[in-house]
Motif scaffolding. Structure first.
Motif, PDB file in Angstrom:
ATOM      1  N   LEU A  22       8.622   2.644   2.648  1.00 42.44           N
ATOM      2  CA  LEU A  22       8.930   1.750   1.879  1.00 42.44           C
ATOM      3  C   LEU A  22      10.342   1.003   2.310  1.00 42.44           C
ATOM      4  CD1 LEU A  22       8.189   2.912  -1.790  1.00 42.44           C
ATOM      5  CD2 LEU A  22       7.336   1.079  -0.507  1.00 42.44           C
ATOM      6  N   ILE A  23      11.378   1.710   2.876  1.00 41.52           N
ATOM      7  CA  ILE A  23      12.408   1.387   3.510  1.00 41.52           C
ATOM      8  C   ILE A  23      12.291   0.542   4.699  1.00 41.52           C
ATOM      9  CG2 ILE A  23      14.737   2.317   4.265  1.00 41.52           C
ATOM     10  CD1 ILE A  23      14.594   4.429   2.413  1.00 41.52           C
ATOM     11  N   VAL A  24      11.489   0.925   5.441  1.00 39.76           N
ATOM     12  CA  VAL A  24      11.312   0.143   6.722  1.00 39.76           C
ATOM     13  C   VAL A  24      10.717  -1.348   6.280  1.00 39.76           C
ATOM     14  CG1 VAL A  24       9.823   0.374   8.910  1.00 39.76           C
ATOM     15  CG2 VAL A  24      11.267   2.268   8.195  1.00 39.76           C
ATOM     16  N   ARG A  25       9.541  -0.946   5.680  1.00 35.97           N
ATOM     17  CA  ARG A  25       9.053  -2.222   5.187  1.00 35.97           C
ATOM     18  C   ARG A  25       9.941  -3.168   4.588  1.00 35.97           C
ATOM     19  NH1 ARG A  25       2.955  -2.229   2.947  1.00 35.97           N
ATOM     20  NH2 ARG A  25       2.618  -4.369   2.785  1.00 35.97           N
ATOM     21  N   ALA A  26      10.754  -2.849   3.690  1.00 37.42           N
ATOM     22  CA  ALA A  26      11.561  -3.779   3.045  1.00 37.42           C
ATOM     23  C   ALA A  26      12.777  -4.397   3.855  1.00 37.42           C
ATOM     24  CB  ALA A  26      12.168  -3.219   1.790  1.00 37.42           C
ATOM     25  N   THR A  80       0.822  -1.227   0.010  1.00 43.56           N
ATOM     26  CA  THR A  80      -0.113  -0.015   0.044  1.00 43.56           C
ATOM     27  C   THR A  80       0.954   1.256   0.014  1.00 43.56           C
ATOM     28  OG1 THR A  80      -1.871  -1.264   1.230  1.00 43.56           O
ATOM     29  CG2 THR A  80      -1.727   1.199   1.292  1.00 43.56           C
ATOM     30  N   ALA A  81       1.839   1.352   0.793  1.00 47.20           N
ATOM     31  CA  ALA A  81       2.941   2.428   0.827  1.00 47.20           C
ATOM     32  C   ALA A  81       3.436   2.737  -0.518  1.00 47.20           C
ATOM     33  CB  ALA A  81       3.916   2.117   1.766  1.00 47.20           C
ATOM     34  N   GLY A  82       3.743   1.752  -1.266  1.00 46.26           N
ATOM     35  CA  GLY A  82       4.415   1.957  -2.645  1.00 46.26           C
ATOM     36  C   GLY A  82       3.216   2.533  -3.670  1.00 46.26           C
ATOM     37  N   ALA A  83       2.120   2.058  -3.437  1.00 49.78           N
ATOM     38  CA  ALA A  83       0.977   2.312  -4.356  1.00 49.78           C
ATOM     39  C   ALA A  83       0.560   3.857  -4.178  1.00 49.78           C
ATOM     40  CB  ALA A  83      -0.343   1.684  -4.028  1.00 49.78           C
ATOM     41  N   VAL A  84       0.587   4.309  -2.749  1.00 51.27           N
ATOM     42  CA  VAL A  84       0.342   5.777  -2.171  1.00 51.27           C
ATOM     43  C   VAL A  84       1.530   6.640  -2.806  1.00 51.27           C
ATOM     44  CG1 VAL A  84       0.310   7.162  -0.280  1.00 51.27           C
ATOM     45  CG2 VAL A  84      -1.121   4.982  -0.446  1.00 51.27           C
ATOM     46  N   LEU A  85       2.825   6.076  -2.577  1.00 51.08           N
ATOM     47  CA  LEU A  85       3.985   6.972  -2.947  1.00 51.08           C
ATOM     48  C   LEU A  85       3.875   7.169  -4.376  1.00 51.08           C
ATOM     49  CD1 LEU A  85       6.541   8.495  -2.393  1.00 51.08           C
ATOM     50  CD2 LEU A  85       7.631   5.989  -2.696  1.00 51.08           C
TER      51      LEU A  85
END
Length: 123
Positions: free
Chosen positions: A118-122, A58-63
């Motif tokens: 994204l960085i934290v999630r990855a 979701t964070a990538g889609a929002v970004l």
């Protein structure tokens, strides 16, 4: 066509021709805003294509969406800003104010926070 069969004068022929140096400076400013908008759109594409799907979520889609929307709006607003400044110069009026810098800063801040997610999630 207006009454009397005469065409209205286009905005770029109204008033007096401004000093070419000011017109060229206005054009350079337009191109800088437009370049920034295109860079934001390219960043949205990069997020969509190069960030792994498992990390994107979701964070990538929002970004990606924020980058694409802010970039697209910036390209469109740059044209209207250029035209408003040209018209003001032709009529020897003060230059119109702009809200583009704070909007761009807010968009970049949101994009930065999205990138952080994204960085934290990855990891």
């Amino acid at each position: 066509m207006p009454k009397g069969g005469r065409r209205a004068t286009p905005w770029y022929e109204e008033g007096e021709e401004p000093d070419y140096r000011f017109s060229l400076a206005n054009e350079r400013t337009f191109l800088a805003w437009f370049r920034t908008g295109l860079a934001l759109i390219a960043a949205a594409l990069a997020v969509a294509q190069f960030v792994p799907p498992h990390a994107r979520g979701t964070a990538g889609a929002v970004l990606g969406a924020v980058l694409a929307v802010v970039g697209s709006l910036l390209c469109a607003v740059a044209w209207f800003r250029w035209r408003a400044v040209q018209r003001a110069m032709r009529h020897q009026r003060p230059l119109p104010r702009t809200r583009m810098p704070p909007v761009l800063a807010a968009g970049a801040a949101v994009a930065g926070l999205g990138l952080l997610l994204l960085i934290v999630r990855a990891s």
